[in-house]
Design a protein around this motif. Sequence first.
Motif, short mmCIF file in Angstrom:
data_model
loop_
_atom_site.label_atom_id
_atom_site.label_comp_id
_atom_site.label_asym_id
_atom_site.label_seq_id
_atom_site.Cartn_x
_atom_site.Cartn_y
_atom_site.Cartn_z
N THR A 98 0.83 -1.20 0.00
CA THR A 98 0.00 0.00 0.00
C THR A 98 0.87 1.25 0.00
O THR A 98 2.06 1.19 0.31
N VAL A 99 0.26 2.37 -0.30
CA VAL A 99 0.98 3.66 -0.28
C VAL A 99 1.31 3.99 1.17
O VAL A 99 0.42 4.05 2.02
N TRP A 100 2.59 4.18 1.44
CA TRP A 100 3.07 4.39 2.81
C TRP A 100 2.33 5.52 3.51
O TRP A 100 1.87 5.37 4.65
N ARG A 101 2.17 6.66 2.86
CA ARG A 101 1.52 7.82 3.48
C ARG A 101 0.05 7.59 3.79
O ARG A 101 -0.52 8.30 4.61
N GLU A 102 -0.57 6.65 3.13
CA GLU A 102 -1.99 6.39 3.34
C GLU A 102 -2.25 5.40 4.48
O GLU A 102 -3.39 5.24 4.91
N ARG A 103 -1.22 4.75 4.97
CA ARG A 103 -1.37 3.81 6.08
C ARG A 103 -1.63 4.59 7.38
O ARG A 103 -1.14 5.71 7.55
N PRO A 104 -2.37 3.99 8.32
CA PRO A 104 -2.52 4.65 9.62
C PRO A 104 -1.15 4.93 10.23
O PRO A 104 -0.21 4.14 10.07
N GLU A 105 -1.02 6.03 10.91
CA GLU A 105 0.28 6.47 11.44
C GLU A 105 0.96 5.40 12.29
O GLU A 105 2.16 5.15 12.14
N HIS A 106 0.22 4.76 13.17
CA HIS A 106 0.84 3.76 14.03
C HIS A 106 1.38 2.58 13.21
O HIS A 106 2.43 2.02 13.54
N ILE A 107 0.71 2.25 12.14
CA ILE A 107 1.18 1.17 11.26
C ILE A 107 2.48 1.59 10.58
O ILE A 107 3.44 0.82 10.51
N ARG A 108 2.53 2.82 10.08
CA ARG A 108 3.76 3.32 9.43
C ARG A 108 4.95 3.24 10.37
O ARG A 108 6.05 2.86 9.97
N LYS A 109 4.75 3.61 11.62
CA LYS A 109 5.86 3.71 12.58
C LYS A 109 6.20 2.38 13.25
O LYS A 109 7.24 2.29 13.91
N ASN A 110 5.36 1.36 13.11
CA ASN A 110 5.58 0.12 13.84
C ASN A 110 5.54 -1.13 12.97
O ASN A 110 5.26 -2.22 13.46
N THR A 111 5.83 -0.96 11.69
CA THR A 111 5.95 -2.12 10.81
C THR A 111 7.30 -2.77 11.10
O THR A 111 8.34 -2.13 10.98
N ILE A 112 7.26 -4.03 11.47
CA ILE A 112 8.46 -4.78 11.85
C ILE A 112 9.13 -5.36 10.61
O ILE A 112 10.35 -5.34 10.46
N ALA A 113 8.31 -5.92 9.71
CA ALA A 113 8.86 -6.58 8.52
C ALA A 113 7.84 -6.58 7.40
O ALA A 113 6.63 -6.53 7.64
N ARG A 114 8.37 -6.64 6.19
CA ARG A 114 7.56 -6.85 5.00
C ARG A 114 8.19 -8.06 4.32
O ARG A 114 9.36 -8.05 3.96
N VAL A 115 7.38 -9.11 4.13
CA VAL A 115 7.88 -10.39 3.63
C VAL A 115 7.31 -10.64 2.24
O VAL A 115 6.10 -10.53 2.03
N PRO A 116 8.17 -10.99 1.26
CA PRO A 116 7.67 -11.20 -0.10
C PRO A 116 6.75 -12.42 -0.18
O PRO A 116 6.86 -13.34 0.63
N PRO A 117 5.88 -12.42 -1.16
CA PRO A 117 4.99 -13.58 -1.35
C PRO A 117 5.80 -14.81 -1.75
O PRO A 117 6.91 -14.70 -2.28
N MET A 118 5.25 -15.98 -1.51
CA MET A 118 5.94 -17.23 -1.83
C MET A 118 6.33 -17.33 -3.30
O MET A 118 7.33 -17.90 -3.64
N ASN A 119 5.53 -16.76 -4.17
CA ASN A 119 5.77 -16.85 -5.62
C ASN A 119 6.55 -15.65 -6.14
O ASN A 119 6.56 -15.39 -7.34
#
Length: 129
Positions: free
Chosen positions: A103-124
């Motif tokens: 998703t567009v980073w700026r459109e995410r709720p603020e707490h989500i933007r500041k507390n995302t631990i990891a982004r994991v690619p899809p299996m494929n």
Amino acid sequence: MTPSTLYVCTTCRSSADAAPSADRPRAGERLLMAARERATVDADPETRIVGVECLSNCSRGCTVAVAAPGKWTYVIGNLDGEQHAGDILAFARQHSAHETGVTVWRERPEHIRKNTIARVPPMNFQESS
């Protein structure tokens, strides 16, 4: 649109959870209950909410993961059921609506933007050249 699943760690504790009891479950369980209640209030039948044991992010709990087949998965921490149930559901809806889940980073709720631990690619995932 591929619906996303919100995985909520039910074993997470907060600093106030020295001794969880039947009348005061762990913070993760309370977050799960708050998310389900909020989904009902928001009339959000698309987001599947699943309780899971231990997402292994204990130092930054409470923790959730947002995932869908073929999409990037996000792990988000430092959550509180009373404060962040709406944020995690809003992000899950954004994730569902986006083809890759990114998703567009700026459109995410603020707490989500500041507390995302990891982004994991899809299996494929295919590496771009």
